[in-house]
Design a protein around this motif. Sequence first.
Motif, mmCIF file in Angstrom:
data_model
loop_
_atom_site.group_PDB
_atom_site.id
_atom_site.type_symbol
_atom_site.label_atom_id
_atom_site.label_comp_id
_atom_site.label_asym_id
_atom_site.label_seq_id
_atom_site.Cartn_x
_atom_site.Cartn_y
_atom_site.Cartn_z
ATOM 1 N N PHE A 34 0.721 -1.554 -0.110
ATOM 2 C CA PHE A 34 -0.001 -0.018 -0.301
ATOM 3 C C PHE A 34 0.914 1.630 0.364
ATOM 4 C CE2 PHE A 34 -3.220 -3.690 1.079
ATOM 5 C CZ PHE A 34 -4.622 -3.071 0.755
ATOM 6 N N ALA A 35 2.252 1.281 0.048
ATOM 7 C CA ALA A 35 2.459 2.460 0.364
ATOM 8 C C ALA A 35 3.466 2.835 -0.484
ATOM 9 C CB ALA A 35 4.112 1.551 1.670
ATOM 10 N N ARG A 36 3.798 2.074 -1.301
ATOM 11 C CA ARG A 36 4.245 1.917 -2.807
ATOM 12 C C ARG A 36 2.891 2.200 -3.968
ATOM 13 N NH1 ARG A 36 9.667 0.563 -4.437
ATOM 14 N NH2 ARG A 36 10.737 0.265 -2.372
ATOM 15 N N SER A 37 1.824 2.096 -3.690
ATOM 16 C CA SER A 37 0.894 2.474 -4.742
ATOM 17 C C SER A 37 0.649 4.094 -4.480
ATOM 18 C CB SER A 37 -0.460 1.960 -3.924
ATOM 19 O OG SER A 37 -1.931 2.099 -4.313
ATOM 20 N N SER A 38 0.491 3.979 -6.689
ATOM 21 C CA SER A 38 0.167 5.431 -6.619
ATOM 22 C C SER A 38 -1.416 5.895 -6.001
ATOM 23 C CB SER A 38 0.114 5.471 -8.478
ATOM 24 O OG SER A 38 1.221 4.976 -8.534
ATOM 25 N N PHE A 39 -1.952 5.174 -5.913
ATOM 26 C CA PHE A 39 -3.625 5.658 -5.245
ATOM 27 C C PHE A 39 -3.257 6.303 -3.744
ATOM 28 C CE2 PHE A 39 -7.477 4.997 -3.364
ATOM 29 C CZ PHE A 39 -8.053 6.276 -3.680
ATOM 30 N N PHE A 40 -3.031 4.687 -3.317
ATOM 31 C CA PHE A 40 -3.048 4.626 -1.537
ATOM 32 C C PHE A 40 -1.933 5.854 -1.052
ATOM 33 C CE2 PHE A 40 -4.968 0.808 -2.787
ATOM 34 C CZ PHE A 40 -6.222 1.207 -2.005
ATOM 35 N N GLN A 41 -0.820 6.008 -1.756
ATOM 36 C CA GLN A 41 0.066 7.081 -1.432
ATOM 37 C C GLN A 41 -0.557 8.581 -0.870
ATOM 38 O OE1 GLN A 41 2.916 7.548 -3.961
ATOM 39 N NE2 GLN A 41 4.265 6.068 -2.900
ATOM 40 N N LEU A 42 -1.048 8.766 -2.408
ATOM 41 C CA LEU A 42 -2.336 9.632 -1.708
ATOM 42 C C LEU A 42 -3.239 10.052 -0.864
ATOM 43 C CD1 LEU A 42 -2.699 10.092 -5.417
ATOM 44 C CD2 LEU A 42 -1.277 11.828 -4.616
ATOM 45 N N LEU A 43 -3.829 8.700 -0.201
ATOM 46 C CA LEU A 43 -5.021 9.106 0.879
ATOM 47 C C LEU A 43 -4.320 8.585 1.945
ATOM 48 C CD1 LEU A 43 -6.912 6.278 -0.328
ATOM 49 C CD2 LEU A 43 -7.211 8.726 0.073
ATOM 50 N N ILE A 44 -2.393 9.090 2.469
ATOM 51 C CA ILE A 44 -1.574 9.317 3.412
ATOM 52 C C ILE A 44 -1.692 10.601 3.863
ATOM 53 C CG2 ILE A 44 0.366 8.932 4.243
ATOM 54 C CD1 ILE A 44 1.266 6.754 2.783
ATOM 55 N N GLY A 45 -2.089 11.155 5.241
ATOM 56 C CA GLY A 45 -2.364 11.975 5.469
ATOM 57 C C GLY A 45 -3.399 11.699 6.370
ATOM 58 N N ASN A 46 -3.939 13.446 6.766
ATOM 59 C CA ASN A 46 -5.138 14.228 7.231
ATOM 60 C C ASN A 46 -5.819 14.862 6.200
ATOM 61 O OD1 ASN A 46 -3.860 13.237 10.044
ATOM 62 N ND2 ASN A 46 -2.543 15.082 10.070
ATOM 63 N N TRP A 47 -7.308 14.601 6.358
ATOM 64 C CA TRP A 47 -8.571 15.108 5.472
ATOM 65 C C TRP A 47 -9.601 15.516 6.586
ATOM 66 C CZ3 TRP A 47 -7.465 14.481 -0.014
ATOM 67 C CH2 TRP A 47 -6.589 13.519 -0.065
ATOM 68 N N GLN A 48 -10.155 16.204 5.891
ATOM 69 C CA GLN A 48 -11.498 17.042 6.296
ATOM 70 C C GLN A 48 -12.267 16.725 5.457
ATOM 71 O OE1 GLN A 48 -10.347 21.085 7.504
ATOM 72 N NE2 GLN A 48 -9.895 20.604 9.819
ATOM 73 N N SER A 49 -13.576 16.783 5.550
ATOM 74 C CA SER A 49 -14.450 16.491 4.465
ATOM 75 C C SER A 49 -15.620 17.089 4.870
ATOM 76 C CB SER A 49 -14.756 14.711 4.442
ATOM 77 O OG SER A 49 -13.833 14.062 4.080
ATOM 78 N N GLU A 50 -16.467 17.222 3.841
ATOM 79 C CA GLU A 50 -18.438 17.505 3.751
ATOM 80 C C GLU A 50 -18.558 17.467 2.485
ATOM 81 O OE1 GLU A 50 -18.864 21.890 4.552
ATOM 82 O OE2 GLU A 50 -17.306 22.092 6.050
ATOM 83 N N GLY A 51 -19.880 17.149 2.656
ATOM 84 C CA GLY A 51 -20.404 16.909 1.689
ATOM 85 C C GLY A 51 -22.690 16.633 2.046
ATOM 86 N N LYS A 52 -22.896 16.534 0.787
ATOM 87 C CA LYS A 52 -24.496 16.013 1.391
ATOM 88 C C LYS A 52 -25.110 15.010 0.335
ATOM 89 C CE LYS A 52 -27.272 19.287 -0.849
ATOM 90 N NZ LYS A 52 -27.461 20.349 -0.724
ATOM 91 N N LEU A 53 -26.822 14.255 0.615
ATOM 92 C CA LEU A 53 -26.508 13.272 -0.132
ATOM 93 C C LEU A 53 -28.128 14.083 -0.219
ATOM 94 C CD1 LEU A 53 -25.125 9.885 1.647
ATOM 95 C CD2 LEU A 53 -24.207 11.186 -0.374
ATOM 96 N N LEU A 54 -28.970 13.663 -1.296
ATOM 97 C CA LEU A 54 -30.305 13.460 -1.504
ATOM 98 C C LEU A 54 -30.417 12.603 -1.475
ATOM 99 C CD1 LEU A 54 -32.120 15.801 -1.429
ATOM 100 C CD2 LEU A 54 -31.629 16.467 -4.152
ATOM 101 N N GLY A 55 -31.903 12.046 -0.939
ATOM 102 C CA GLY A 55 -32.963 10.962 -1.049
ATOM 103 C C GLY A 55 -33.737 11.696 -1.655
ATOM 104 N N THR A 56 -33.805 10.573 -2.384
ATOM 105 C CA THR A 56 -35.437 10.677 -3.509
ATOM 106 C C THR A 56 -36.673 10.840 -2.636
ATOM 107 O OG1 THR A 56 -36.360 7.950 -3.717
ATOM 108 C CG2 THR A 56 -34.876 9.121 -4.890
ATOM 109 N N ASP A 57 -37.020 10.894 -1.540
ATOM 110 C CA ASP A 57 -37.932 11.461 -0.807
ATOM 111 C C ASP A 57 -38.043 12.929 -0.251
ATOM 112 O OD1 ASP A 57 -36.092 11.776 1.334
ATOM 113 O OD2 ASP A 57 -36.693 9.890 2.244
ATOM 114 N N GLY A 58 -37.087 13.906 -0.887
ATOM 115 C CA GLY A 58 -36.498 15.247 -1.071
ATOM 116 C C GLY A 58 -35.402 15.467 0.739
#
Length: 185
Positions: A34-58
Motif C-alpha cells: 500500500f505504501a508504494r501504490s500511487s492511489f494509496f500514497q495520495l490518501l496518506i495524511g489528514n483530511w477534512q470532508s463535507e458533503g450532502k446526500l439527497l434522498g428521493t424523498d427530498g
Amino acid sequence: MTPPSYHSLILLSCLWVTLLFSATEVESAEKFDFARSSFFQLLIGNWQSEGKLLGTDGKEVFIKEEWKGSVAEEGVFVMEGNRLLNDDKQAFRWTVSFNSSTGLFEALHEVKIGSGEVQRFEASVSDVALTMELRLTGEGQSSIVVKDSFPDTTKNTLVSEVTLTDSSGIPYLSGTVKHQRVKSP
C-alpha cells in the motif's frame, strides 16, 4: 547406496535455488504494498470532508468528517476518524486489504460509536486512473457504491460519489462528499 554424482548435486542445487526464487516471487506477488501504490500514497495524511446526500424523498443528509489515512503495520490501509451525519456523531474506520487468494481488494467499514456496525465492501483500485470503487451488495439488488477519484492536478482533493439503492435496484440516496487534504503548518 552410491553417493550422488557431482552433476546430480549441481542439478539438485540449481533446482533448489530455482524453487527458492519461485517461492519468493509467488510470495511477493501475493502481497500488496500500500505504501508504494500511487492511489494509496495520495490518501496518506489528514483530511477534512463535507458533503450532502439527497434522498428521493427530498430529505438531505449532511456529512462532515475528519480522518487520517495511513498504512498499518499489518500491511493494510486504514482511514480512521470522526463524522457527523446530520446530528449523529460517529467514529469510523475503513480497513482496506488485499486478498491474495482472490486477487481482489476488500474494505471493512466499522462504525465505532452507536450501532457498532461492520460492513464488507469489495474494492476496485486503479493506480493508473487514481480511482477506487467500493461496492457493498445487500439483499436483492440493494447496494452501496462509493466511487473515489482525484479530480484536479494537485491531488489535494478527493471526491466521493455515493449511491445507495434499494432491494429493487432503485437509487434512494445519492450525493457527493468532497475531501480536502489538511496541510501541515
